[in-house]
Each structure stands twice: as structure tokens, then as C-alpha cells.
Design a protein around this motif. Structure first.
Motif, short mmCIF file in Angstrom:
data_model
loop_
_atom_site.label_atom_id
_atom_site.label_comp_id
_atom_site.label_asym_id
_atom_site.label_seq_id
_atom_site.Cartn_x
_atom_site.Cartn_y
_atom_site.Cartn_z
N SER A 7 0.86 -1.18 0.00
CA SER A 7 0.00 0.00 0.00
C SER A 7 0.89 1.23 0.00
CB SER A 7 -0.93 0.01 1.22
OG SER A 7 -0.17 0.05 2.42
N GLY A 8 0.28 2.38 -0.23
CA GLY A 8 1.02 3.64 -0.15
C GLY A 8 1.36 4.28 -1.48
N GLY A 9 1.07 3.59 -2.58
CA GLY A 9 1.35 4.18 -3.88
C GLY A 9 0.41 5.34 -4.17
N GLY A 10 0.69 6.04 -5.25
CA GLY A 10 -0.17 7.15 -5.62
C GLY A 10 0.41 7.97 -6.74
N PHE A 11 -0.24 9.10 -6.98
CA PHE A 11 0.17 10.04 -8.03
C PHE A 11 0.78 11.25 -7.34
CE2 PHE A 11 -0.43 11.42 -12.45
CZ PHE A 11 -0.09 12.75 -12.32
N ARG A 40 8.48 -2.48 -11.70
CA ARG A 40 8.41 -2.69 -13.14
C ARG A 40 7.81 -1.44 -13.76
NH1 ARG A 40 8.48 -7.38 -16.04
NH2 ARG A 40 7.89 -8.65 -14.22
N ALA A 41 8.64 -0.75 -14.51
CA ALA A 41 8.19 0.46 -15.21
C ALA A 41 7.57 0.06 -16.54
CB ALA A 41 9.37 1.39 -15.43
N PRO A 42 6.71 0.90 -17.08
CA PRO A 42 6.08 0.60 -18.37
C PRO A 42 7.11 0.29 -19.45
CG PRO A 42 5.06 2.52 -17.36
CD PRO A 42 6.26 2.19 -16.53
N GLY A 43 6.96 -0.87 -20.06
CA GLY A 43 7.85 -1.25 -21.15
C GLY A 43 9.23 -1.71 -20.72
N LYS A 44 9.43 -1.88 -19.41
CA LYS A 44 10.75 -2.30 -18.92
C LYS A 44 10.64 -3.57 -18.10
CE LYS A 44 12.79 2.33 -18.86
NZ LYS A 44 13.54 3.32 -18.06
N GLY A 45 11.79 -4.15 -17.80
CA GLY A 45 11.83 -5.37 -17.03
C GLY A 45 11.76 -5.11 -15.54
N LEU A 46 11.74 -6.19 -14.78
CA LEU A 46 11.66 -6.10 -13.33
C LEU A 46 13.02 -5.65 -12.78
CD1 LEU A 46 9.55 -6.72 -11.09
CD2 LEU A 46 10.67 -8.96 -10.86
N LYS A 88 11.29 11.10 -8.93
CA LYS A 88 11.50 11.54 -10.31
C LYS A 88 10.49 10.84 -11.23
CE LYS A 88 16.50 11.79 -9.47
NZ LYS A 88 17.83 11.30 -9.93
N PRO A 89 10.22 11.41 -12.38
CA PRO A 89 9.31 10.73 -13.32
C PRO A 89 9.77 9.33 -13.66
CG PRO A 89 9.62 13.00 -13.98
CD PRO A 89 10.57 12.77 -12.84
N GLU A 90 11.07 9.10 -13.69
CA GLU A 90 11.57 7.75 -14.01
C GLU A 90 11.35 6.75 -12.89
OE1 GLU A 90 13.21 10.67 -14.26
OE2 GLU A 90 15.34 10.44 -13.71
N ASP A 91 10.86 7.20 -11.75
CA ASP A 91 10.49 6.28 -10.66
C ASP A 91 9.08 5.72 -10.87
OD1 ASP A 91 12.12 8.51 -8.40
OD2 ASP A 91 12.89 6.60 -9.15
N THR A 92 8.37 6.22 -11.87
CA THR A 92 7.03 5.72 -12.15
C THR A 92 7.08 4.23 -12.48
OG1 THR A 92 6.23 7.86 -12.95
CG2 THR A 92 5.08 5.88 -13.74
N TRP A 114 5.50 -13.00 -3.29
CA TRP A 114 5.37 -11.69 -3.90
C TRP A 114 4.01 -11.09 -3.60
CZ3 TRP A 114 9.14 -9.43 -7.08
CH2 TRP A 114 10.25 -10.24 -7.35
N GLY A 115 3.98 -9.76 -3.49
CA GLY A 115 2.71 -9.06 -3.38
C GLY A 115 2.18 -8.68 -4.75
N GLN A 116 0.97 -8.15 -4.78
CA GLN A 116 0.30 -7.81 -6.03
C GLN A 116 0.79 -6.48 -6.59
OE1 GLN A 116 -2.00 -9.73 -7.85
NE2 GLN A 116 -1.10 -11.24 -6.46
N GLY A 117 1.36 -5.65 -5.77
CA GLY A 117 1.93 -4.40 -6.26
C GLY A 117 1.10 -3.18 -5.93
N THR A 118 1.77 -2.05 -5.94
CA THR A 118 1.11 -0.75 -5.77
C THR A 118 1.72 0.21 -6.78
OG1 THR A 118 0.51 0.97 -4.16
CG2 THR A 118 2.72 0.03 -3.94
N GLN A 119 0.87 0.98 -7.43
CA GLN A 119 1.33 1.83 -8.51
C GLN A 119 1.83 3.18 -7.99
OE1 GLN A 119 1.57 1.18 -11.85
NE2 GLN A 119 2.48 3.22 -12.12
N VAL A 120 2.98 3.58 -8.48
CA VAL A 120 3.53 4.91 -8.19
C VAL A 120 3.68 5.65 -9.51
CG1 VAL A 120 5.53 6.19 -7.36
CG2 VAL A 120 4.74 4.16 -6.12
#
Length: 124
Positions: A7-11, A40-46, A88-92, A114-120
Motif C-alpha cells: 500500500s502507499g502508492g499514488g500520483f 516494473r516500469a512501463p515497457g521495462k523489465g523487473l 522523479k518521473p523515471e520512478d514511475t 510476492w505481493g500484487q503491487g502498488t502503482q507509483v
């Protein structure tokens, strides 16, 4: 089976801070587990962002987050945290926590739970 919930992700905007939390459940203790945060960033690996050994005596960080992110654990609460500053934007990315039974002095290279993930999302 260890269950992990992030938990704790956000915009947020560049330069802001977030603290991610990962709570573990199940009839066990985290005392014997190494813990890690991956992303895992969009279009990138883990990518492994950070890890902490079972004793808490050793932490490791990806070069891209050194000096900005801090991992910590509270075994009494079966929880691991990731404090993220100067975002930074690259932390998205989608951030996942992971756990592995491991008593070594270095972080393990593989994790079984593993957890399901939270989006940043970091954007102006």
C-alpha cells in the motif's frame, strides 16, 4: 504461504515523497525472511530497487535510487517499508514487495513470495 500486501502508492509530483508499506500475513514471523522491493516500469523489465536482510544488518539499493530511497523493516508488525524521497518521473512503476526465507548476511537473489503491487506515478 506468505501473503504480502502493498500500500502507499499514488500520483505525486517530481520532488515529492511517498512511503510504501508491505504487510505480511500468515502464521509465521518475518524474523527469518529477507525482504525486498522490486519495480516494473512501463515497457521495462523487473528491477530490484532495494533489499534488507533478515537481521536488518544489510541493505542494498539500485544505483538509480541510492540516496533517495530507504528500506526498513518492523518485524513486530510483520511489515517492510520503502521511504521514497525526491521522486522523479523515471520512478514511475508498479512496486512489489517480496520475501524469501534467508538468514545470510547478504540479500538473496531470488524470492518466493510476492505481493500484487502498488502503482507509483510521478508526473508534473
Amino acid at each position: 504461504q506468505v501473503q504480502l500486501v502493498e500500500s502507499g502508492g499514488g500520483f505525486v509530483q517530481p520532488g515529492d515523497s511517498l512511503r510504501l508499506t508491505c504487510e505480511a500475513s500468515g502464521a509465521f514471523t518475518l524474523d527469518y525472511y529477507a525482504l525486498a522491493w522490486f519495480r516494473r516500469a512501463p515497457g521495462k523489465g523487473l528491477e530490484r530497487v532495494s533489499c534488507i536482510t533478515s537481521s536488518g544488518g544489510t541493505t542494498s539499493y539500485a544505483d538509480s535510487v541510492k540516496g533517495r530511497f530507504t528500506i526498513s523493516r518492523d518485524n513486530a508488525k510483520n511489515t517492510v517499508y520503502l521511504q521514497m524521497n525526491s521522486l522523479k518521473p523515471e520512478d514511475t512503476a508498479d512496486y512489489h514487495c517480496a520475501a524469501q526465507p534467508h538468514r545470510g548476511s547478504m540479500c538473496p537473489t531470488s524470492y518466493g513470495s510476492w505481493g500484487q503491487g502498488t502503482q507509483v506515478t510521478v508526473s508534473s
